[in-house]
Motif scaffolding. Sequence first.
Motif, mmCIF file in Angstrom:
data_model
loop_
_atom_site.group_PDB
_atom_site.id
_atom_site.type_symbol
_atom_site.label_atom_id
_atom_site.label_comp_id
_atom_site.label_asym_id
_atom_site.label_seq_id
_atom_site.Cartn_x
_atom_site.Cartn_y
_atom_site.Cartn_z
ATOM 1 N N VAL A 146 0.806 -1.272 -0.039
ATOM 2 C CA VAL A 146 0.006 -0.104 0.010
ATOM 3 C C VAL A 146 0.656 1.220 -0.026
ATOM 4 N N ALA A 147 2.246 1.220 0.268
ATOM 5 C CA ALA A 147 3.014 2.432 0.378
ATOM 6 C C ALA A 147 3.629 2.890 -0.593
ATOM 7 N N ASP A 148 4.260 4.077 -0.795
ATOM 8 C CA ASP A 148 4.967 4.572 -1.797
ATOM 9 C C ASP A 148 6.719 4.257 -1.344
ATOM 10 N N LEU A 149 6.737 4.323 -0.045
ATOM 11 C CA LEU A 149 8.153 3.905 0.578
ATOM 12 C C LEU A 149 7.981 3.475 1.957
ATOM 13 N N VAL A 150 9.025 2.590 2.443
ATOM 14 C CA VAL A 150 9.028 2.144 3.806
ATOM 15 C C VAL A 150 10.341 2.517 4.200
ATOM 16 N N VAL A 151 10.200 2.965 5.566
ATOM 17 C CA VAL A 151 11.546 3.216 6.211
ATOM 18 C C VAL A 151 11.618 2.174 7.349
ATOM 19 N N LEU A 152 12.703 1.394 7.254
ATOM 20 C CA LEU A 152 13.030 0.237 8.170
ATOM 21 C C LEU A 152 13.658 0.670 9.215
ATOM 22 N N GLY A 153 13.189 0.427 10.490
ATOM 23 C CA GLY A 153 13.742 0.637 11.810
ATOM 24 C C GLY A 153 14.174 -0.721 12.540
ATOM 25 N N SER A 154 15.054 -0.633 13.363
ATOM 26 C CA SER A 154 15.095 -1.938 14.501
ATOM 27 C C SER A 154 14.732 -1.902 15.659
ATOM 28 N N GLY A 155 14.057 -0.713 16.085
ATOM 29 C CA GLY A 155 13.546 -0.701 17.606
ATOM 30 C C GLY A 155 15.063 -0.525 18.383
ATOM 31 N N ALA A 156 16.068 -0.136 18.195
ATOM 32 C CA ALA A 156 17.241 -0.164 18.714
ATOM 33 C C ALA A 156 18.101 1.010 18.119
ATOM 34 N N PRO A 157 19.146 1.434 18.970
ATOM 35 C CA PRO A 157 19.929 2.440 18.367
ATOM 36 C C PRO A 157 20.852 2.158 17.145
#
Length: 360
Positions: free
Chosen positions: A217-228
């Motif tokens: 559904v999205a144009d782009l995805v930002v992938l995080g890790s939940g950590a620094p």
Amino acid sequence: MGDSTTTETSTYLAIGLGGDHLAALIADPRQASRLDGTGTAFVVAGIDRIDGSAPAGVTVEPTVAAAFLAVHAPGTAFLAAAAPHRDHPYNLARRIASLDHLSRGRSGLILGVRDGYAPGDTAWGGAGLTEGAPLGVGTTRDVAVAVQKLWQSWPRESIVADRESRIFARAEQIVHVDHRGVFDIAGPLTVPSTAQGSPVLAWYADSVPAVAAAGEVADLVVLGSGAPEPPGPDLIAQAAGALDAAPSSRFAADGRRPLLFVQVAVTGARGAADLVAEAESVAARPGVDGILLRPDADVDASVVADIVPRLAALGVVRPSEGPTLRDRLALPEPARLLDGARPVFPAPRPQPPLAFTPSF
């Protein structure tokens, strides 16, 4: 990528700012203008709301912050962060569309599952107006679809302002969205579509299931890790594979998948050289289209201004230019979701010219 002698650029650059950073920039708008010199594709306003951070001592509602900063940084595009935890899809669609009109196509929305500043554990339950829906990937996906439909429900091309026929808008082109899901919405939106057709729609994800849902559904995805630390190589590879496999409904059958940005934390404990090396390593991973620099709350946003030129000199990031955010990311116009939808109004009938008789 990874070769410091290369002159080719390959990934986009973005910056994620939390509530403390937004408040500081609003207090001193001269500092906001420095965002124009970073060459970023976009800045996320209020990323701390959706990335799992603990609530900061100061915050600003992201669409309000983006509207203010867009005036003082006219060369910068903004994504406002939000989640169904606090925001109903209709309100989100209206605020982001208004922001996109004010910024002349330099805006968008980045969704998360949960808003760290919102009370309760259900979607839109904190206001006490409904029992709410469970927070999760499915609810966020439903919001994404509903918002897309609302953005398309009043096409800007319907506004013709024809003086001869005295027809302001082809009202039959304004349609109901008739969305049925976690949220039921009849529509239409009370704001016409924008210069981009639709604002850019992004999703902040920290798991492969979330990435897979975002890929639809999205144009782009930002992938995080939940950590620094940034997401590891395995998670990045799995995320890229999930996007490749997702049946995207966002684009019009052109074989494209959403762009993948990977978050890199900017902390005060690390020097610029280490951060540049880490960003370069992440950008070199297969399937990565961009990196998002996320300064901690105790790191002045100006630190990013020292890192960005180094990345550009190494050829790690590409300049991002264009009048709209969709142009800057080379994103096509989204697929139409409302073909055949029932009109809200009948087609207007041409009217005879107004008769004017002078009173003197």
